[in-house]
Design an enzyme around this catalytic site. Sequence first.
Site, PDB file in Angstrom:
ATOM      1  CE  LYS A  35      -3.854  -0.738   2.425  1.00  0.00           C
ATOM      2  NZ  LYS A  35      -4.555  -0.895   3.707  1.00  0.00           N
ATOM      3  CB  THR A 121     -16.022   3.970  14.124  1.00  0.00           C
ATOM      4  OG1 THR A 121     -16.129   4.921  13.071  1.00  0.00           O
ATOM      5  CG2 THR A 121     -17.353   3.861  14.844  1.00  0.00           C
ATOM      6  CE  LYS A 208     -18.675   7.011  11.781  1.00  0.00           C
ATOM      7  NZ  LYS A 208     -17.354   6.829  11.260  1.00  0.00           N
ATOM      8  N   GLY A 257     -34.460  -1.500  -0.520  1.00  0.00           N
ATOM      9  CA  GLY A 257     -33.764  -2.403  -1.431  1.00  0.00           C
ATOM     10  C   GLY A 257     -33.209  -3.585  -0.668  1.00  0.00           C
ATOM     11  CB  CYS A 264     -19.155   1.947   8.365  1.00  0.00           C
ATOM     12  SG  CYS A 264     -17.546   2.385   7.680  1.00  0.00           S
ATOM     13  NE  ARG A 334     -14.232  -2.596   4.467  1.00  0.00           N
ATOM     14  CZ  ARG A 334     -13.927  -1.489   5.162  1.00  0.00           C
ATOM     15  NH1 ARG A 334     -13.417  -1.599   6.379  1.00  0.00           N
ATOM     16  NH2 ARG A 334     -14.110  -0.287   4.648  1.00  0.00           N
TER      17      ARG A 334
HETATM   18  C1  UGA Z   1     -21.317   5.272   6.369  1.00  0.00           C
HETATM   19  C2  UGA Z   1     -21.881   6.631   6.815  1.00  0.00           C
HETATM   20  O1  UGA Z   1     -22.852   7.079   5.867  1.00  0.00           O
HETATM   21  C3  UGA Z   1     -20.763   7.662   6.920  1.00  0.00           C
HETATM   22  O2  UGA Z   1     -21.280   8.899   7.408  1.00  0.00           O
HETATM   23  C4  UGA Z   1     -19.709   7.136   7.893  1.00  0.00           C
HETATM   24  O3  UGA Z   1     -18.606   8.030   8.001  1.00  0.00           O
HETATM   25  C5  UGA Z   1     -19.186   5.799   7.389  1.00  0.00           C
HETATM   26  O4  UGA Z   1     -20.295   4.867   7.260  1.00  0.00           O
HETATM   27  C6  UGA Z   1     -18.188   5.285   8.395  1.00  0.00           C
HETATM   28  O5  UGA Z   1     -18.595   4.907   9.502  1.00  0.00           O
HETATM   29  O6  UGA Z   1     -16.988   5.350   8.121  1.00  0.00           O
HETATM   30  P1  UGA Z   1     -20.521   4.273   4.016  1.00  0.00           P
HETATM   31  O7  UGA Z   1     -20.271   2.998   4.760  1.00  0.00           O
HETATM   32  O8  UGA Z   1     -19.497   4.791   3.069  1.00  0.00           O
HETATM   33  O9  UGA Z   1     -20.777   5.474   5.072  1.00  0.00           O
HETATM   34  O10 UGA Z   1     -21.861   4.065   3.201  1.00  0.00           O
HETATM   35  P2  UGA Z   1     -23.334   4.665   3.192  1.00  0.00           P
HETATM   36  O11 UGA Z   1     -23.452   5.660   2.125  1.00  0.00           O
HETATM   37  O12 UGA Z   1     -23.778   5.040   4.556  1.00  0.00           O
HETATM   38  O13 UGA Z   1     -24.159   3.373   2.739  1.00  0.00           O
HETATM   39  C7  UGA Z   1     -24.205   2.229   3.592  1.00  0.00           C
HETATM   40  C8  UGA Z   1     -25.082   1.153   3.002  1.00  0.00           C
HETATM   41  O14 UGA Z   1     -26.454   1.532   3.044  1.00  0.00           O
HETATM   42  C9  UGA Z   1     -24.796   0.810   1.533  1.00  0.00           C
HETATM   43  O15 UGA Z   1     -24.801  -0.588   1.385  1.00  0.00           O
HETATM   44  C10 UGA Z   1     -25.944   1.454   0.787  1.00  0.00           C
HETATM   45  O16 UGA Z   1     -26.233   0.800  -0.413  1.00  0.00           O
HETATM   46  C11 UGA Z   1     -27.069   1.307   1.800  1.00  0.00           C
HETATM   47  N1  UGA Z   1     -28.183   2.272   1.627  1.00  0.00           N
HETATM   48  C12 UGA Z   1     -27.943   3.600   1.751  1.00  0.00           C
HETATM   49  C13 UGA Z   1     -29.469   1.802   1.382  1.00  0.00           C
HETATM   50  O17 UGA Z   1     -29.711   0.585   1.291  1.00  0.00           O
HETATM   51  N2  UGA Z   1     -30.494   2.713   1.255  1.00  0.00           N
HETATM   52  C14 UGA Z   1     -30.274   4.041   1.355  1.00  0.00           C
HETATM   53  O18 UGA Z   1     -31.253   4.813   1.243  1.00  0.00           O
HETATM   54  C15 UGA Z   1     -28.974   4.502   1.618  1.00  0.00           C
END
Ligand code: UGA
Length: 437
Positions: A35, A121, A208, A257, A264, A334
């Site tokens: 990396k 976190t 968080k 969905g 996370c 993941r």
């Molecule tokens: C999430 C949080 O949104 C961030 O604010 C946080 O910093 C991050 O975790 C972390 O803890 O580091 P992330 O894991 O990148 O971010 O992804 P998200 O955009 O939150 O989506 C998470 C999951 O929810 C995805 O599988 C997405 O497809 C799903 N999702 C999201 C839905 O099924 N429906 C929705 O309406 C939105």
Amino acid sequence: MRITVIGCGYLGAVHAACMAKLGHEVVGIDVDGRKVDDLSAARAPFFEPDLEDLLKEVQETGRLSFTTDMAEAKGSDVHFICVGTPQKKGENAADLTYVDTATMGLIPYLSPGDVVVGKSTVPVGTAARLANMIESAQPAAHLVWNPEFLREGHAVSDTLHPDRLVYGVTGGSEQHDAVQVLDAVYASPLESGTPRLVADLPTAELVKTAANSFLATKISFINAMAELCDAAGADVTILADAIGLDDRIGRKFLNAGIGFGGGCLPKDIRAFMARAGELGADQALTFLREVDAINMRRRTRVVELTRELCGGSLLGKRITVLGASFKPDSDDVRDSPALSIAAQLQLQGAVVTVTDPEALENAARRFPELHYEKSTDIALRRADALLLLTEWRDYRDLDPYEAATLVSSPRILDGRNVLDPIKWRAAGWTYRGLGRP
Ligand code: UGA
């Protein structure tokens, strides 16, 4: 300022590049030599939009370097801890090995006045424990907890333009010496009006986990509504639009969905429940067990719907899964719901092909038994059913007429409710959404 970033994964690599972009001199440290080699050559070790361009841009300034040697932390004013806190094997709790190892490794190189900034976190209480560890070795150094809220797929812009900054300091006072130091680190976003809150250590840690739990709850809420819509013959997408117009509710994170995945949300809600139990407050979070259960039920539901779509049996059916990453614009697999569904279908006798624009290498490492195909056209050929499980733009924009000429049977399950059912049905497809009639 001179800044150390320890841990150069999805969080740290982006953080290091963005801190250099903000004008700081940054050294990124990671135990993974490959990396470090990639990053040193301005190659992003994972797919994240805009990261590679940013690496190239800042590396030309000479302000960004990467190493495996922790001794390079010596001389920095600020040291960010950006390592992972995965779920412990066989338990709900978070594994803090990497955070502890990074902190222990850093301690010998701390000087008086240095600020160690935790971004990972962690379960509430971890920061106070680390602060004790640091202060007993170097009493004039400080620990701050500064949770990260970036979303994968938007990581660069979320880091350069965060929606808020939270500083957790011992005692929670604005007057704490470390507050000024962090204000200097984040001078640019603060100047452009980013709100910043100072809290005590446990509050900052809880911000968080509470935020991620709320987001997970919102998704599971709408997925529970999807279950109800399925039972009642209603349409969850219109329901979400309608309730989302109430600005107390809001439309974001109400896309029903196949549920949430990633590194996370799933592990954070589990670690939160485990920690609440340790604190004797488990009842406060029993609802998260339901949030988790609703989410996991989505995956089983999709397998059952696919069986229905294929006429009652999966045996020997050629299923093409569109999307392997846990969400679009990321190669992160993941706890990807798409891959978990693909693996279950294969176990039940289907012949599964998975395609994805960026995540196939990671997917093959995690589920080597699945068959992968890079080209969407080839993946579509002779399929008995298509499953859209990760809403990459390429798949949302598929032409139903063209796609129909490639598959064996025009049947599609839209696991993210992103396609227009009228258009697909008009092109001769049997279309199924989730929570849509
Ligand atoms: C999430 C949080 O949104 C961030 O604010 C946080 O910093 C991050 O975790 C972390 O803890 O580091 P992330 O894991 O990148 O971010 O992804 P998200 O955009 O939150 O989506 C998470 C999951 O929810 C995805 O599988 C997405 O497809 C799903 N999702 C999201 C839905 O099924 N429906 C929705 O309406 C939105």
